[in-house]
Design a protein around this motif. Structure first.
Motif, PDB file in Angstrom:
ATOM      1  N   GLU A   1       0.808  -1.214   0.000  1.00 56.25           N
ATOM      2  CA  GLU A   1       0.000   0.000   0.000  1.00 56.25           C
ATOM      3  C   GLU A   1       0.844   1.268   0.000  1.00 56.25           C
ATOM      4  OE1 GLU A   1      -2.755  -0.157   3.189  1.00 56.25           O
ATOM      5  OE2 GLU A   1      -3.886  -1.857   2.364  1.00 56.25           O
ATOM      6  N   THR A   2       2.163   1.131   0.115  1.00 55.08           N
ATOM      7  CA  THR A   2       3.041   2.302   0.089  1.00 55.08           C
ATOM      8  C   THR A   2       3.671   2.513  -1.286  1.00 55.08           C
ATOM      9  OG1 THR A   2       4.975   1.025   0.793  1.00 55.08           O
ATOM     10  CG2 THR A   2       3.569   1.950   2.520  1.00 55.08           C
ATOM     11  N   MET A   3       3.342   1.672  -2.245  1.00 51.05           N
ATOM     12  CA  MET A   3       3.979   1.758  -3.557  1.00 51.05           C
ATOM     13  C   MET A   3       3.594   3.042  -4.277  1.00 51.05           C
ATOM     14  SD  MET A   3       3.806  -0.891  -6.787  1.00 51.05           S
ATOM     15  CE  MET A   3       4.945  -2.026  -6.010  1.00 51.05           C
ATOM     16  N   THR A   4       4.577   3.651  -4.917  1.00 51.28           N
ATOM     17  CA  THR A   4       4.351   4.791  -5.783  1.00 51.28           C
ATOM     18  C   THR A   4       4.949   4.474  -7.154  1.00 51.28           C
ATOM     19  OG1 THR A   4       6.393   5.845  -5.030  1.00 51.28           O
ATOM     20  CG2 THR A   4       4.350   6.450  -3.886  1.00 51.28           C
ATOM     21  N   ALA A   5       4.731   5.357  -8.116  1.00 55.77           N
ATOM     22  CA  ALA A   5       5.197   5.122  -9.482  1.00 55.77           C
ATOM     23  C   ALA A   5       6.097   6.266  -9.921  1.00 55.77           C
ATOM     24  CB  ALA A   5       4.015   4.977 -10.436  1.00 55.77           C
TER      25      ALA A   5
ATOM     26  N   GLY B   1     -12.343  11.121 -11.355  1.00 61.79           N
ATOM     27  CA  GLY B   1     -11.552  11.892 -10.405  1.00 61.79           C
ATOM     28  C   GLY B   1     -10.056  11.760 -10.615  1.00 61.79           C
ATOM     29  N   LEU B   2      -9.642  10.883 -11.537  1.00 60.29           N
ATOM     30  CA  LEU B   2      -8.228  10.766 -11.912  1.00 60.29           C
ATOM     31  C   LEU B   2      -8.012  11.226 -13.347  1.00 60.29           C
ATOM     32  CD1 LEU B   2      -6.954   7.374 -10.419  1.00 60.29           C
ATOM     33  CD2 LEU B   2      -6.133   9.658  -9.882  1.00 60.29           C
TER      34      LEU B   2
ATOM     35  N   LYS C   1      -5.702   9.111  -5.861  1.00 60.20           N
ATOM     36  CA  LYS C   1      -6.391  10.395  -5.688  1.00 60.20           C
ATOM     37  C   LYS C   1      -5.879  11.147  -4.473  1.00 60.20           C
ATOM     38  CE  LYS C   1     -10.557   8.535  -7.870  1.00 60.20           C
ATOM     39  NZ  LYS C   1     -11.935   8.042  -7.663  1.00 60.20           N
ATOM     40  N   ALA C   2      -5.488  10.391  -3.436  1.00 60.53           N
ATOM     41  CA  ALA C   2      -4.959  11.036  -2.233  1.00 60.53           C
ATOM     42  C   ALA C   2      -3.622  11.716  -2.496  1.00 60.53           C
ATOM     43  CB  ALA C   2      -4.805  10.003  -1.118  1.00 60.53           C
ATOM     44  N   LEU C   3      -2.900  11.279  -3.543  1.00 58.78           N
ATOM     45  CA  LEU C   3      -1.611  11.887  -3.880  1.00 58.78           C
ATOM     46  C   LEU C   3      -1.777  13.167  -4.685  1.00 58.78           C
ATOM     47  CD1 LEU C   3       0.354   8.679  -4.986  1.00 58.78           C
ATOM     48  CD2 LEU C   3       0.550   9.882  -2.811  1.00 58.78           C
ATOM     49  N   ARG C   4      -2.971  13.390  -5.225  1.00 63.53           N
ATOM     50  CA  ARG C   4      -3.188  14.508  -6.140  1.00 63.53           C
ATOM     51  C   ARG C   4      -3.998  15.609  -5.474  1.00 63.53           C
ATOM     52  NH1 ARG C   4      -2.838  12.354 -11.832  1.00 63.53           N
ATOM     53  NH2 ARG C   4      -2.012  10.247 -11.617  1.00 63.53           N
TER      54      ARG C   4
END
Length: 705
Positions: A338-342, A414-415, A604-607
């Motif tokens: 759940e901590t993965m980012t791109a 929303g993305l 969405k939480a990252l944006r």
């Protein structure tokens, strides 16, 4: 004159040589070598004994057979657990879900429910069984005793001896006493021997299943050279392949036939071996007989893959363990971490596993993408998993068109800046305009000052064959579908393929059942990453992946429809492909809808928040200027007809009957009036935005006064 006689005198005894001189050299005795200490000699002996191959083999053998017992206990315990619980049905159900076979998953769920109901009935019966058993025992004992007494009475009457009445009863008593005596004699040895018999049974199960760690197994098994794939079996399979030149060459080699083979090595869930073919045998002759080769190796066709390495006149065989490819590969790291980012530029999407069992990751940086295959093989899930990973890079923008329209991409609300969902001609028109808007954005970026860095813009169209096959014309008589220079969708895609990657505008497409009509040649060849699920024919495989990949061994047409769901043959520079091969087979992770929603929630939480342009059905009062500003998406300008179409899609009731005159009326005196560009009327996004901002400022000023 007298002659002079000269006498030559010769000494009959020549002089003797001088006596040889013998020199006596006195060499001092060397210093005595000190004795090796006992502890050092003992250590060397112990080290030699411990590291000797015989000792290691013996220890490995002892450990292996001991571990067979532990492995057998584990297997027996698992079997007992499966027999007593519904774990087996749950496991099969998860396997079917992971493979995308929801019909099989539902069937296993129903079987599991029936098993639970039957188990519940058995447990309820156990509540009444003690009383029923006691009653049955009492009745049986009474009837038995009564029967014995009747037999005794008959015997007493026959012999006229009253004592015969109890003879049958006493005979039974003596028989019971004999049984007790036998049990007392046998019980002790049986109790002593039973544990050894149990261990022997567990060892037998473990040995049969090779239930020991890899290091404890025999060398031939650990090296992949044991049964069932051995050099002799491979050579025999090649000999019986039906190639006369190959058969004759192997017969001439005799016992040296195995010299054609490289060492057989373990490769994931199978083994791999390179075969150097004899002179006169071409690699294509072996490739064309894949099914027969698989059957000769006691495998199914889908469990044998033939590729062409760099070495000349060589084929590489990968042979799966029987049934291994039917097992799921496990959940995606997108779900478990759940901590993965791109990272679009430097990262790689965790897509699945290759046949060796190694992780298969795909770089998406500036690569146009095409995924195709037959219907219901997992195309959308495979394409969506890449988009899900990339959504975790908050700088990436999405323009998304789903021409299936069943909600597979609904979580991108929303993305995505634009989200179009539906299979009708109207949806194709909207998707075409979306792609043309991306072309406008691409042209704007190209005209920017050199060195300008732009965020990635992913233009994604799923079920793109619907767009290519659309028969509708616009007001100028141009087709939206087709593959001609007048076809709007086709030309927009071609323009992005030609110049988009230089400014990070990338085209992704997913299609079904490719043909020249629904997937034009120039479009499919414009993709940098080409992937295919199961297909029907080799010609379709060539359309999907290209001639080079197919000639190098790629064969998506040999994948099993319905059984190899989610298995892709990939040709791309963005994925690590073994040296000498032109493609790689990837078993993709299955990410279901619920997991996809959870991933997009994290994205969405990252944006900061994205307002997605979608079809809105509402009867409230509208703000025409604000709605006009909202329909542009990322396009810098739009044709007036496109603005009217997008307004109608936004709210049919409010804008469905609008004409260009209505648009001019709303934009009059705002500084954003339509103007002519290249002979057509257009509306500029920045002008509308500036007019909206000026209006809001005027409203605020009047309110403060």
């Amino acid at each position: 004159m007298s002659d002079t006689v000269v006498h030559l005198h010769k000494n009959p005894e020549p002089p003797t040589d001088p006596a040889p001189v013998t020199t006596l050299t006195v060499v001092p005795d060397p210093a005595p070598t000190p004795p090796v200490p006992l502890w050092l000699r003992s250590g060397r002996a112990i080290r030699t004994a411990v590291t000797h191959e015989t000792t290691r083999t013996t220890l490995r053998t002892v450990a292996r057979h001991g571990l067979y017992v532990a492995g057998g206990a584990r297997i027996v315990g698992k079997r007992a657990w499966d027999g007593r619980t519904a774990a087996r049905y749950e496991r099969y159900m998860r396997t079917a879900e992971a493979a995308g076979n929801f019909d099989a998953a539902a069937e296993w769920e129903e079987r599991g429910q029936r098993f639970r109901e039957a188990r519940h009935r058995r447990r309820m019966d156990l509540l009444h069984s003690p009383l029923d058993a006691a009653k049955g025992a009492a009745v049986s004992a009474g009837m038995g005793a009564g029967g014995l007494v009747l037999i005794g009475i008959a015997m007493a009457i026959a012999t006229k001896d009253p004592s015969e009445v109890v003879t049958p009863l006493m005979a039974v008593v003596r028989f019971i006493n004999l049984l007790i005596t036998i049990v007392r004699v046998v019980w002790g040895p049986a109790v002593s021997v039973a544990p050894f018999l149990a261990l022997l049974a567990l060892w037998s199960v473990g040995a049969h299943q090779q239930a020991a760690p890899q290091w404890a197994l025999p060398d031939r098994v650990r090296n992949g050279e044991g049964e069932p794939i051995t050099p002799s079996i491979v050579v025999k399979a090649l000999r019986d392949l039906g190639v006369p030149a190959l058969r004759n060459a192997i017969k001439e080699m005799g016992d040296a036939g195995a010299s054609m083979l490289s060492p057989i090595v373990i490769a994931g869930c199978g083994v791999e071996v390179d075969v150097t073919l004899p002179s006169g045998v071409s690699t294509i002759e072996v490739q064309q007989r894949r099914r027969k080769l698989a059957e000769n190796l006691a495998r199914h066709e889908h469990e044998v893959f033939i590729t062409i390495p760099t070495a000349a006149r060589t084929v590489r065989l990968w042979v799966a363990d029987s049934g291994a490819l039917d097992e799921p590969i496990g959940p995606s790291p997108l779900v478990t971490d759940e901590t993965m980012t791109a990272d679009y530029a430097k990262g790689k999407a965790p897509w699945g596993q290759d046949l060796r069992g190694d992780a298969a990751a795909l770089s998406l940086y500036q690569r146009h993408l095409l995924i195709t295959g037959l219907s219901n093989q997992g195309k959308t899930v495979a394409l969506r998993s890449l988009a899900l990973w990339l959504s975790l890079d908050k700088s990436v923008q999405f323009l998304l068109g789903d021409l299936k329209g069943v909600g597979d991409w609904a979580m991108f609300e929303g993305l995505a800046t634009i989200l179009i969902q539906g299979p009708t001609d109207e949806h194709v028109i909207q998707v075409t305009e979306m792609v043309e808007g991306a072309v406008e954005e691409m042209n704007r970026r190209i005209q920017a000052p050199p060195g300008t860095v732009f965020p990635a813009l992913i233009v994604l169209v799923d079920e793109a064959q619907v767009a290519f096959m659309c028969p509708v014309k616009d007001e100028d008589g141009r087709y939206y579908g087709g593959s001609k220079a007048t076809s709007r969708y086709y030309m927009a895609v071609r323009k992005i393929h030609n110049q988009g990657r230089a400014v990070n505008v990338v085209m992704w497409q997913g299609t079904q059942d490719p043909t020249n009509e629904n997937l034009p040649k120039l479009v499919r060849e414009g993709a940098h990453t080409r992937a295919s699920l199961a297909l029907g024919t080799e010609s379709q495989a060539r359309m999907a992946l290209g001639d080079k990949a197919v000639d190098g061994g790629a064969a998506p047409n040999l994948l099993r429809p319905g059984l190899d769901q989610g298995t892709l043959v990939v040709a791309s520079s963005g994925i690590e492909i073994p040296k000498g091969q032109s493609s790689i087979t990837v078993r993709t992770h299955y990410v279901d809808d619920d997991a996809a929603v959870a991933i997009t929630d994290r994205a969405k939480a990252l944006r900061d928040g994205v307002t997605t342009l979608t079809v809105i059905e509402s009867g409230e009062d509208r703000d025409p200027l604000a709605d006009i500003a909202s329909v542009f998406g990322t396009a810098p300008r739009l044709f007036t007809q496109d603005v009217l179409k997008r307004l109608a899609a936004l709210n049919e009731d409010a804008y469905g009957a609008w004409t260009p005159g209505d648009l001019r009326r709303v934009l009059a005196d705002t500084g954003a009036e339509p103007y002519k560009s290249d002979g057509r009327m257009v509306v500029a996004h920045d002008r509308v935005t500036r007019a909206l901002a000026d209006r809001d400022d005027e409203g605020s000023a009047s309110g403060s006064e």
